[in-house]
Every structure is written in C-alpha cells, then in structure tokens.
Design an enzyme around this catalytic site. Structure first.
Site: not given
Ligand code: GLP
Length: 256
Positions: A63, A134, A139, A132
């Site tokens: 993304d 995702h 989302e 959540d």
């Molecule tokens: C963002 C990214 C996801 C990631 C998520 C969790 O939303 N787009 O790919 O898994 O954050 O982030 P973190 O690993 O910092 O908890």
C-alpha cells in the site's frame, strides 16, 4: 491456518527471516509481497544482516498514501528505501510500491494487478495487522473479494499512523492498497503480530467467524496462511496449547 507462537518479537522476526531466506535460496527469482509499519522492522534488519541475494527477486508493497511524494519521510516509498531497499542488492526496477501521486489512480491500480500477474503471482506475502484487523489498508467492511484500489482510512487508522507524521491532521485520508482478493491469490501468507494491542484482532481473525469487520479473518480462506505471534499478541487465543503442540511436533519435511 498455522499459528506459531514465539517468546518475543526478536524470536518471531528470526523465524520470519528464515522463511524468507529459505524461499530466496530455493527460488532466487521469488516474488515477495511486503508490508510497512513497526511490525516488520526487525525482520527487515535481520534480512539485511543475512546478506541474501536479491538480484532476481521482485517485490510488491501492499500500500501507499495518496498524495504523498515518494521523498516524503512518512511515505511507504521512503520507509521501504530506509528499512530495506537501500541495504540489499534488489534492482530498483524490481521493487514495486503503488504510485500515490498518480493522476489516474484506477488505472495505476489495474496496472499493479497486471504487474503482479505478469510476474507469475506473489510467492510469499508478509503482512502486519491493524488493531481493528485491517491488512494492508483494507479497513473493516472492505470487500473480501477486493483488488488493488483506492480506500478511505478510518479515523482509528489515521490516529494510529499519526506517529509517522507531525500530527493526525497531516495523515492522508486516501490510500492505494492491494485488495483482500489480491492477498488471497498469493501462494503463501505470513502475518506477523506483536504486542497486546493486536491480541483481540488476532484472536478474532484466527478463531472468529470470517467477516469483513475483521479483514484478516479472510485468511481462513487461504490455503497456506500462517500467523507468527509473540506471547502477548497470542494472549487472547483459546487454542494456544494445540498450536504449540502442532508446531513443536511438525514432521521434518514440513519444517520451515
Ligand atoms: C498500517 C499498514 C499495515 C500495517 C498496520 C500495522 O496501517 N498499512 O500494513 O500492518 O499499519 O502497523 P504496525 O505494524 O506499525 O502496528
């Protein structure tokens, strides 16, 4: 679905790195799907340390924010450059991150899907997970059949990601993300989750019903998906004893 519980994030990241290293040794032209966020940081550090040959590898990031130039410090282009790409011998034209600056976003999304297909599909998709549920930026309520497309972030995700920006107001509302259908088409998925904040989402994804309210639960439909967790992220699962026994008693031919 396989659930692997490790004592801490260091041990879990080492297991993840060994899965990637083994794939790259067995298939030097492997296609990898890559995430951003705090979760894969140690994995990327370990991959750099292993000094693998990336010269024939192709990568696709999950993304990117819409409207952030690749040089912006909070863009996922920057993140990948700093954390991985600058330190390995992956040719720049084999590393793909969605173009959030494109004028025609739908056509960029279609092209991204076509590029993945043209490379023969993704061999191994590494994922993190939001609190959540995702995955990528899919989302809750995202279609479980979705492909790469533009999405609008929830206020929870914008708040969670404000740490990478000066303030929450600076977090873009729109992103490009691979879809859940795109992720389900990959040959193998390894989702990493560390910390108590992720425990509920992980338990619902692994042991709850398949629901668009927890996008990671769609991985129950994937033929080869693993959840690699530290103790705290595993703390709300019911069947932990079973998962540990399965992992500790794997036949040799199945060990990764
Ligand atoms: C963002 C990214 C996801 C990631 C998520 C969790 O939303 N787009 O790919 O898994 O954050 O982030 P973190 O690993 O910092 O908890």
């Amino acid at each position: 679905m396989e659930v692997i519980i490790q004592p801490n994030l260091e041990a879990a990241s080492a297991v993840a790195a060994s899965v990637v290293a083994r794939l790259l040794r067995e298939k030097p032209n492997a296609v990898l799907g890559l995430p951003t966020g705090n979760t894969p940081l140690l994995l990327y550090r370990e991959l750099v340390r292993l000094n693998l040959d990336w010269s024939k590898v192709t990568t696709f990031n999950l993304d990117e924010y819409v409207g952030l130039p690749p040089e912006h410090p909070a863009s996922y282009h920057s993140f990948m450059r700093h954390e991985l790409f600058a330190h390995i011998n992956l040719p720049a034209n084999q590393a793909h991150v969605p173009d959030g600056m494109a004028e025609d976003i739908p056509s960029v999304c279609r092209r991204y899907e076509a590029q993945i297909r043209a490379c023969g599909g993704i061999d191994l998709q590494i994922l993190g997970i939001g609190a959540d549920g995702h995955i990528g930026f899919n989302e809750p309520t995202s279609s479980l059949a979705s492909r790469t497309r533009i999405k609008t972030l929830t206020s929870e995700t914008r708040r969670a990601n404000a740490r990478f920006f000066g303030s929450e107001a600076e977090v873009p509302h729109h992103v490009i993300t691979m879809g859940i259908g795109t992720i389900l088409d990959t040959r193998q998925v390894l989702l990493l989750a560390f910390g108590q904040d992720k425990a509920r989402a992980v338990a619902e994804a692994v042991e709850g019903p398949v629901t668009a309210m927890n996008p990671a639960s769609a991985l129950q439909m994937h033929p080869s998906a693993g959840f690699l967790l530290d103790e705290t992220a595993a703390s709300e699962l019911c069947k932990t004893e079973y998962y540990r026994w399965v992992y500790d008693n794997k036949p040799d031919w199945q060990k990764g």
